[in-house]
Write an enzyme that holds these catalytic residues in place. Structure first.
Site, PDB file in Angstrom:
ATOM      1  N   TYR A  12      -9.434 -10.617 -10.899  1.00 60.02           N
ATOM      2  CA  TYR A  12      -8.087 -10.097 -10.618  1.00 60.02           C
ATOM      3  C   TYR A  12      -7.716  -8.998 -11.623  1.00 60.02           C
ATOM      4  O   TYR A  12      -7.276  -7.910 -11.240  1.00 60.02           O
ATOM      5  CB  TYR A  12      -7.093 -11.260 -10.684  1.00 60.02           C
ATOM      6  CG  TYR A  12      -5.638 -10.889 -10.596  1.00 60.02           C
ATOM      7  CD1 TYR A  12      -5.035 -10.582  -9.378  1.00 60.02           C
ATOM      8  CD2 TYR A  12      -4.823 -10.881 -11.745  1.00 60.02           C
ATOM      9  CE1 TYR A  12      -3.683 -10.273  -9.302  1.00 60.02           C
ATOM     10  CE2 TYR A  12      -3.477 -10.575 -11.671  1.00 60.02           C
ATOM     11  CZ  TYR A  12      -2.907 -10.272 -10.455  1.00 60.02           C
ATOM     12  OH  TYR A  12      -1.572  -9.957 -10.387  1.00 60.02           O
ATOM     13  N   LYS A  68      -7.025  -5.034 -10.902  1.00 55.78           N
ATOM     14  CA  LYS A  68      -5.762  -4.370 -11.249  1.00 55.78           C
ATOM     15  C   LYS A  68      -6.025  -3.160 -12.153  1.00 55.78           C
ATOM     16  O   LYS A  68      -5.327  -2.153 -12.073  1.00 55.78           O
ATOM     17  CB  LYS A  68      -4.803  -5.359 -11.909  1.00 55.78           C
ATOM     18  CG  LYS A  68      -4.273  -6.434 -10.959  1.00 55.78           C
ATOM     19  CD  LYS A  68      -3.442  -5.851  -9.815  1.00 55.78           C
ATOM     20  CE  LYS A  68      -2.687  -6.930  -9.054  1.00 55.78           C
ATOM     21  NZ  LYS A  68      -1.889  -6.395  -7.937  1.00 55.78           N
TER      22      LYS A  68
HETATM   23  N1  LIG Z   1       4.198 -12.944  -9.952  1.00 51.60           N
HETATM   24  C1  LIG Z   1       3.795 -12.394 -11.088  1.00 51.60           C
HETATM   25  O1  LIG Z   1       4.025 -12.918 -12.176  1.00 51.60           O
HETATM   26  C2  LIG Z   1       3.026 -11.092 -11.056  1.00 51.60           C
HETATM   27  C3  LIG Z   1       2.599 -10.546 -12.280  1.00 51.60           C
HETATM   28  C4  LIG Z   1       1.892  -9.355 -12.272  1.00 51.60           C
HETATM   29  C5  LIG Z   1       1.633  -8.717 -11.079  1.00 51.60           C
HETATM   30  N2  LIG Z   1       2.051  -9.259  -9.893  1.00 51.60           N
HETATM   31  C6  LIG Z   1       1.742  -8.557  -8.641  1.00 51.60           C
HETATM   32  O2  LIG Z   1       2.905  -8.432  -7.855  1.00 51.60           O
HETATM   33  C7  LIG Z   1       2.556  -8.486  -6.467  1.00 51.60           C
HETATM   34  C8  LIG Z   1       3.342  -9.582  -5.767  1.00 51.60           C
HETATM   35  O3  LIG Z   1       3.179 -10.798  -6.447  1.00 51.60           O
HETATM   36  P1  LIG Z   1       3.779 -12.182  -5.922  1.00 51.60           P
HETATM   37  O4  LIG Z   1       3.808 -13.088  -7.082  1.00 51.60           O
HETATM   38  O5  LIG Z   1       5.033 -11.943  -5.132  1.00 51.60           O
HETATM   39  O6  LIG Z   1       2.570 -12.624  -4.973  1.00 51.60           O
HETATM   40  P2  LIG Z   1       2.486 -13.537  -3.669  1.00 51.60           P
HETATM   41  O7  LIG Z   1       1.120 -14.100  -3.655  1.00 51.60           O
HETATM   42  O8  LIG Z   1       3.644 -14.469  -3.570  1.00 51.60           O
HETATM   43  O9  LIG Z   1       2.652 -12.462  -2.491  1.00 51.60           O
HETATM   44  C9  LIG Z   1       1.597 -11.691  -2.014  1.00 51.60           C
HETATM   45  C10 LIG Z   1       1.651 -11.678  -0.489  1.00 51.60           C
HETATM   46  O10 LIG Z   1       0.499 -10.971   0.003  1.00 51.60           O
HETATM   47  C11 LIG Z   1       0.097 -11.612   1.198  1.00 51.60           C
HETATM   48  N3  LIG Z   1      -1.305 -11.331   1.505  1.00 51.60           N
HETATM   49  C12 LIG Z   1      -2.405 -11.874   0.916  1.00 51.60           C
HETATM   50  N4  LIG Z   1      -3.524 -11.437   1.513  1.00 51.60           N
HETATM   51  C13 LIG Z   1      -3.132 -10.586   2.488  1.00 51.60           C
HETATM   52  C14 LIG Z   1      -3.855  -9.844   3.471  1.00 51.60           C
HETATM   53  N5  LIG Z   1      -5.191  -9.893   3.533  1.00 51.60           N
HETATM   54  N6  LIG Z   1      -3.145  -9.089   4.330  1.00 51.60           N
HETATM   55  C15 LIG Z   1      -1.785  -9.070   4.287  1.00 51.60           C
HETATM   56  N7  LIG Z   1      -1.054  -9.765   3.383  1.00 51.60           N
HETATM   57  C16 LIG Z   1      -1.726 -10.522   2.488  1.00 51.60           C
HETATM   58  C17 LIG Z   1       0.328 -13.096   0.926  1.00 51.60           C
HETATM   59  O11 LIG Z   1       0.391 -13.849   2.121  1.00 51.60           O
HETATM   60  C18 LIG Z   1       1.626 -13.079   0.119  1.00 51.60           C
HETATM   61  O12 LIG Z   1       2.763 -13.302   0.937  1.00 51.60           O
HETATM   62  C19 LIG Z   1       1.039  -8.701  -6.427  1.00 51.60           C
HETATM   63  O13 LIG Z   1       0.393  -7.456  -6.276  1.00 51.60           O
HETATM   64  C20 LIG Z   1       0.751  -9.297  -7.778  1.00 51.60           C
HETATM   65  O14 LIG Z   1      -0.594  -9.083  -8.189  1.00 51.60           O
HETATM   66  C21 LIG Z   1       2.743 -10.440  -9.864  1.00 51.60           C
END
Ligand SMILES: NC(=O)c1ccc[n+]([C@@H]2O[C@H](COP(=O)([O-])OP(=O)(O)OC[C@H]3O[C@@H](n4cnc5c(N)ncnc54)[C@H](O)[C@@H]3O)[C@@H](O)[C@H]2O)c1
Length: 281
Positions: free
Chosen positions: A162, A166
């Site tokens: 991951y 990124k």
């Molecule tokens: N939550 C955190 O602390 C955090 C920290 C750093 C970065 N991020 C980044 O922020 C973004 C959102 O994070 P989040 O915590 O809301 O994640 P999350 O996993 O809740 O949401 C991601 C969404 O992407 C969808 N998804 C997965 N595979 C897919 C596919 N093949 N086609 C279409 N949709 C698909 C999932 O169903 C999900 O609803 C991500 O890019 C994550 O890497 C989050």
């Protein structure tokens, strides 16, 4: 009242996630029409419903964006519904954990695919429309893509594929900013720290647990974990005209996590010790 995004169309991938939902609501509140997609139809529809209930406009379609056909369908769907694309927010992700040694080749490919190849495919499909609108792209990256700190479990032992993906997103964004600048398309990233989402709850557990404490401690603003709204506010800024001279940039929204090297705030005792060491040299 006029909004900062009146007349614009914003696409959000992984629209069922918490950060995506907050972003959809924030952009819609500024007048954008939202086109969302998620592999989970129920979650995507819940986001569209939330936007409607708040008085905004949103269309949704369930797609697997890791397939080239799904990415293309998303761009086509937006054009069919609203005739233009002004902003693309690459937010979707799916990840499997593991260290550099323990990650299986299958999990490695899955994770690189869903975090690096997928946003590239979607961006590529949206480019003709973005060229027409002179629009902008925001990739949601992560502090774990740029930091080598040891204080963050995701950055060291647990999420090597991951973090690597990124890091690739940060590089992809700069490459595209260079490539597309002459067309008036801006491309930027946001690197969140640990944000309160369903995914975070799954990864680090509930507030008060040891793993959760370890993940959130490096913030320099110790009173709280990040909120999806913190990220949404950054997206709004980057896709709005307020950021019209910003491209190829990374906006870290992490409560100061990166600035601490992932180590967290120095305690008064640490600081005192360091001062003594300096005096003794
Ligand atoms: N939550 C955190 O602390 C955090 C920290 C750093 C970065 N991020 C980044 O922020 C973004 C959102 O994070 P989040 O915590 O809301 O994640 P999350 O996993 O809740 O949401 C991601 C969404 O992407 C969808 N998804 C997965 N595979 C897919 C596919 N093949 N086609 C279409 N949709 C698909 C999932 O169903 C999900 O609803 C991500 O890019 C994550 O890497 C989050």
């Amino acid at each position: 009242m006029s909004g900062r995004l009146d007349g614009r169309v914003a696409l959000i991938t992984g629209s069922g996630g918490d950060i995506a939902r907050a972003t959809a609501l924030r952009l819609a509140a500024e007048g954008a029409r939202i086109v969302g997609t998620d592999i989970d139809a129920g979650l995507a529809e819940a986001t569209a419903r939330a936007v409607h209930e708040a008085g905004g406009e949103a269309e949704t379609i369930a797609l697997d964006l890791s397939e080239e056909a799904g990415a293309q369908r998303f761009a086509d769907f937006a054009i069919e519904r609203f005739g233009r694309i002004d902003a693309l927010v690459n937010n979707a992700k799916a990840a499997r954990g593991g260290s550099g040694e323990s990650t299986s080749p299958e999990d490695w490919r899955f994770t690189i695919d869903r975090n690096l190849t997928m946003p590239w495919l979607v961006t590529r499909a949206a480019l003709p429309a973005l060229r027409e609108s002179r629009g902008s792209v925001v990739f949601i990256a992560s502090v774990s893509g740029a930091s080598f700190g040891t204080g963050y479990p995701g950055n060291t032992a647990n999420l090597v594929a991951y973090s690597t993906a990124k890091a690739g997103v940060l590089r992809l964004s700069v490459a595209l900013a260079n490539e597309l600048g002459p067309d008036g398309i801006r491309v930027n990233t946001i690197s969140p720290g640990v944000v309160e989402t369903a995914a975070t709850l799954r990864t680090y557990g509930a507030p008060g647990t040891a793993r959760r404490e370890l993940a959130t401690r490096p913030s320099l603003l110790p009173q709280r974990i990040g909120s999806p709204k913190d990220i949404a506010n950054g997206v709004l800024f980057l896709v709005s005209d307020d950021a019209s001279w910003i491209t190829g940039s990374d906006l870290r929204i992490d409560g100061g996590w990166f600035a601490s090297g992932g180590a967290g705030p120095a305690s008064a005792a640490d600081t005192a010790t360091l001062q003594v060491q300096v005096l003794e040299r």
